[in-house]
Write a protein that holds these residues in place. Structure first.
Motif, PDB file in Angstrom:
ATOM      1  N   CYS A   1       0.851  -1.191   0.000  1.00  0.00           N
ATOM      2  CA  CYS A   1       0.000   0.000   0.000  1.00  0.00           C
ATOM      3  C   CYS A   1       0.881   1.233   0.000  1.00  0.00           C
ATOM      4  O   CYS A   1       1.659   1.449   0.934  1.00  0.00           O
ATOM      5  CB  CYS A   1      -0.915   0.006   1.229  1.00  0.00           C
ATOM      6  SG  CYS A   1      -1.852   1.547   1.403  1.00  0.00           S
ATOM      7  N   ASN A   2       0.750   2.043  -1.031  1.00  0.00           N
ATOM      8  CA  ASN A   2       1.575   3.236  -1.149  1.00  0.00           C
ATOM      9  C   ASN A   2       1.225   4.314  -0.129  1.00  0.00           C
ATOM     10  O   ASN A   2       2.037   5.191   0.139  1.00  0.00           O
ATOM     11  CB  ASN A   2       1.461   3.819  -2.558  1.00  0.00           C
ATOM     12  CG  ASN A   2       2.172   2.965  -3.588  1.00  0.00           C
ATOM     13  OD1 ASN A   2       3.263   2.468  -3.341  1.00  0.00           O
ATOM     14  ND2 ASN A   2       1.546   2.780  -4.755  1.00  0.00           N
ATOM     15  N   LYS A   3       0.008   4.287   0.399  1.00  0.00           N
ATOM     16  CA  LYS A   3      -0.341   5.239   1.457  1.00  0.00           C
ATOM     17  C   LYS A   3       0.365   4.895   2.759  1.00  0.00           C
ATOM     18  O   LYS A   3       0.820   5.782   3.471  1.00  0.00           O
ATOM     19  CB  LYS A   3      -1.862   5.264   1.682  1.00  0.00           C
ATOM     20  CG  LYS A   3      -2.637   6.184   0.775  1.00  0.00           C
ATOM     21  CD  LYS A   3      -4.067   6.310   1.234  1.00  0.00           C
ATOM     22  CE  LYS A   3      -4.860   7.239   0.321  1.00  0.00           C
ATOM     23  NZ  LYS A   3      -4.380   8.628   0.367  1.00  0.00           N
ATOM     24  N   ARG A   4       0.401   3.619   3.072  1.00  0.00           N
ATOM     25  CA  ARG A   4       0.993   3.188   4.328  1.00  0.00           C
ATOM     26  C   ARG A   4       2.511   3.028   4.219  1.00  0.00           C
ATOM     27  O   ARG A   4       3.264   3.434   5.110  1.00  0.00           O
ATOM     28  CB  ARG A   4       0.357   1.864   4.753  1.00  0.00           C
ATOM     29  CG  ARG A   4       0.732   1.416   6.163  1.00  0.00           C
ATOM     30  CD  ARG A   4       0.139   0.059   6.493  1.00  0.00           C
ATOM     31  NE  ARG A   4       0.700  -0.986   5.652  1.00  0.00           N
ATOM     32  CZ  ARG A   4       0.029  -1.655   4.723  1.00  0.00           C
ATOM     33  NH1 ARG A   4      -1.251  -1.391   4.518  1.00  0.00           N
ATOM     34  NH2 ARG A   4       0.616  -2.581   3.994  1.00  0.00           N
ATOM     35  N   ASP A   5       2.964   2.418   3.135  1.00  0.00           N
ATOM     36  CA  ASP A   5       4.393   2.177   2.900  1.00  0.00           C
ATOM     37  C   ASP A   5       4.732   2.628   1.484  1.00  0.00           C
ATOM     38  O   ASP A   5       4.604   1.843   0.533  1.00  0.00           O
ATOM     39  CB  ASP A   5       4.727   0.693   3.062  1.00  0.00           C
ATOM     40  CG  ASP A   5       4.495   0.197   4.480  1.00  0.00           C
ATOM     41  OD1 ASP A   5       4.954   0.880   5.416  1.00  0.00           O
ATOM     42  OD2 ASP A   5       3.838  -0.854   4.650  1.00  0.00           O
ATOM     43  N   PRO A   6       5.123   3.902   1.311  1.00  0.00           N
ATOM     44  CA  PRO A   6       5.382   4.437  -0.028  1.00  0.00           C
ATOM     45  C   PRO A   6       6.343   3.567  -0.827  1.00  0.00           C
ATOM     46  O   PRO A   6       7.358   3.086  -0.323  1.00  0.00           O
ATOM     47  CB  PRO A   6       5.996   5.815   0.273  1.00  0.00           C
ATOM     48  CG  PRO A   6       5.449   6.185   1.612  1.00  0.00           C
ATOM     49  CD  PRO A   6       5.344   4.909   2.376  1.00  0.00           C
ATOM     50  N   GLY A   7       5.958   3.346  -2.089  1.00  0.00           N
ATOM     51  CA  GLY A   7       6.801   2.599  -2.998  1.00  0.00           C
ATOM     52  C   GLY A   7       6.531   1.111  -3.048  1.00  0.00           C
ATOM     53  O   GLY A   7       7.123   0.400  -3.886  1.00  0.00           O
ATOM     54  N   THR A   8       5.589   0.619  -2.226  1.00  0.00           N
ATOM     55  CA  THR A   8       5.325  -0.822  -2.211  1.00  0.00           C
ATOM     56  C   THR A   8       4.283  -1.235  -3.242  1.00  0.00           C
ATOM     57  O   THR A   8       4.160  -2.421  -3.549  1.00  0.00           O
ATOM     58  CB  THR A   8       4.868  -1.280  -0.818  1.00  0.00           C
ATOM     59  OG1 THR A   8       3.674  -0.568  -0.446  1.00  0.00           O
ATOM     60  CG2 THR A   8       5.949  -1.018   0.226  1.00  0.00           C
ATOM     61  N   GLY A   9       3.510  -0.273  -3.752  1.00  0.00           N
ATOM     62  CA  GLY A   9       2.491  -0.589  -4.736  1.00  0.00           C
ATOM     63  C   GLY A   9       1.088  -0.398  -4.194  1.00  0.00           C
ATOM     64  O   GLY A   9       0.886  -0.159  -3.007  1.00  0.00           O
ATOM     65  N   CYS A  10       0.099  -0.515  -5.077  1.00  0.00           N
ATOM     66  CA  CYS A  10      -1.309  -0.380  -4.701  1.00  0.00           C
ATOM     67  C   CYS A  10      -2.015  -1.697  -4.967  1.00  0.00           C
ATOM     68  O   CYS A  10      -2.234  -2.069  -6.122  1.00  0.00           O
ATOM     69  CB  CYS A  10      -1.975   0.749  -5.488  1.00  0.00           C
ATOM     70  SG  CYS A  10      -3.751   0.918  -5.153  1.00  0.00           S
ATOM     71  N   SER A  11      -2.372  -2.399  -3.909  1.00  0.00           N
ATOM     72  CA  SER A  11      -3.018  -3.706  -4.051  1.00  0.00           C
ATOM     73  C   SER A  11      -4.409  -3.602  -4.661  1.00  0.00           C
ATOM     74  O   SER A  11      -4.903  -4.549  -5.286  1.00  0.00           O
ATOM     75  CB  SER A  11      -3.112  -4.391  -2.689  1.00  0.00           C
ATOM     76  OG  SER A  11      -1.827  -4.636  -2.152  1.00  0.00           O
ATOM     77  N   ALA A  12      -5.059  -2.458  -4.488  1.00  0.00           N
ATOM     78  CA  ALA A  12      -6.439  -2.322  -4.945  1.00  0.00           C
ATOM     79  C   ALA A  12      -6.550  -2.234  -6.463  1.00  0.00           C
ATOM     80  O   ALA A  12      -7.599  -2.566  -7.022  1.00  0.00           O
ATOM     81  CB  ALA A  12      -7.082  -1.088  -4.317  1.00  0.00           C
TER      82      ALA A  12
END
Length: 353
Positions: A129-140
């Motif tokens: 989740c880029n909101k929680r951990d920037p750069g990890t991606g958006c699962s949605a």
């Protein structure tokens, strides 16, 4: 177990100084979102500064006829204010539809604006989740996205903004007043909520330690004739699939002025300026309402799971405008969008701050 220190602020300047000096600290107001995210291991503050004792609870009328709402005013108090109910009914309605009675008694107005995304991937503390951990991606983007946004999205985030009252405040040109390390600031409401772009973790322009002190609502006679329509899967304890805040002034069957904002469909409270531009000077009829709604949604970017929101949003805009102009127009015009925006009701939807 994670140790968290706790202190109570005695004045606004002290609260700002305490939080701004420590990057691991945060303000604590109603706590109806903060505590949830602490328990879910999504937020990790090491220090909480309780601001509930600060003198930021007023609901005041300005000399011009607007409002100044303290950031710590509770949602229930603002919704029940006779002045708010008379001059800005869309704000009262959005607050009452935004949470259960228990949450409205706890949640603050400032906290409601700052509540975090209701995306399940953001809140599970595990998924990319880029909101929680920037750069990890958006699962949605490739995952479950039925409740996610179709407007204002980016490849990095498609989470909707959850606040109901923020949609109403967007429609009436509110401003957010803050106090931070650099002193006092005022933000236009549309500038206060940042689109995700390539940095979805940054949702507001405020710096760390900057505290919302008040919400200013300018005088707007138009808002006396307004409403907040919320469409959701069930009447209680549910966030909006689509919501519409609208105010209209009609003169001789023609729209003299109009304000529209959308919720549940965008990554921020969405001012429907294309609807407004299309309708100023237009005759009151369903055909014009429907065309205006289509123009607003023309740049929507749905996923496979939430494409239904485009038509649902159009229908909701038409219903809101028809409700406000009942008896003022020409009838159905050229037909436009027919049918109900199913799922709306008068219960309370859970949207705590």
């Amino acid at each position: 177990m994670r140790p968290i220190s706790y202190s109570r602020a005695t004045d606004t300047a002290t609260a700002v100084a305490a939080v701004s000096a420590d990057p691991t600290s945060d303000f604590l107001a109603g706590g109806t979102t903060e505590i949830d995210l602490l328990r879910q291991n999504v937020l990790h503050p090491r220090r909480l500064v309780d601001i509930n004792g600060l003198p930021l609870t007023g609901i005041e009328t300005t000399p011009e006829g607007g409002l100044r709402i303290g950031a710590l005013a509770r949602m229930s108090e603002v919704a029940a204010s006779p002045t708010v109910r008379e001059r800005f009914p869309l704000i009262s309605q959005a607050l009452e539809l935004g949470a259960s009675a228990q949450l409205r008694h706890m949640a603050s107005m400032g906290g409601n604006l700052l509540q975090r995304a209701r995306c399940s991937y953001y809140r599970d503390a595990v998924s990319p989740c880029n909101k929680r951990d920037p750069g990890t991606g958006c699962s949605a983007v490739e995952g479950f996205s039925r409740g996610h946004a179709v407007l204002g999205t980016s490849e990095h985030c498609i989470a909707t903004h959850p606040s109901d009252v923020a949609v109403a405040l967007m429609a009436v040109d509110a401003r957010v007043h803050t106090l931070g390390p650099q002193g006092e600031r005022a933000y236009e409401f549309d500038d206060f909520f940042l689109p995700p772009g390539d940095s979805p973790h940054r949702e507001h322009p405020m710096e760390h330690g900057e505290l919302i002190t008040a919400i200013e609502v300018p005088a707007m006679p138009l808002a006396r004739h307004s409403l907040y329509l919320k469409v959701r899967d069930r009447e209680s304890y549910e966030f909006a699939l689509v919501s519409v805040a609208a105010a209209v002034s009609v003169v001789d069957g023609t729209i003299a002025d109009v304000r529209v904002a959308l919720g549940g469909v965008a990554t921020k409270p969405w001012r429907a300026r294309r609807v407004e531009d299309f309708l100023i000077g237009a005759r009151v009829n369903r055909g014009n309402f429907a065309q205006a709604a289509r123009v607003e949604l023309i740049e929507a970017r749905p996923t496979r799971m939430n494409a239904f929101k485009i038509e649902l949003a159009q229908r909701a805009v038409v219903r809101a405008l028809e409700t406000l102009t009942d008896g003022d127009g020409d009838g159905d015009g050229d037909g436009g969008v027919h049918g109900d925006a199913h799922g709306d009701g008068d219960g309370s939807g859970r949207s705590p701050a």
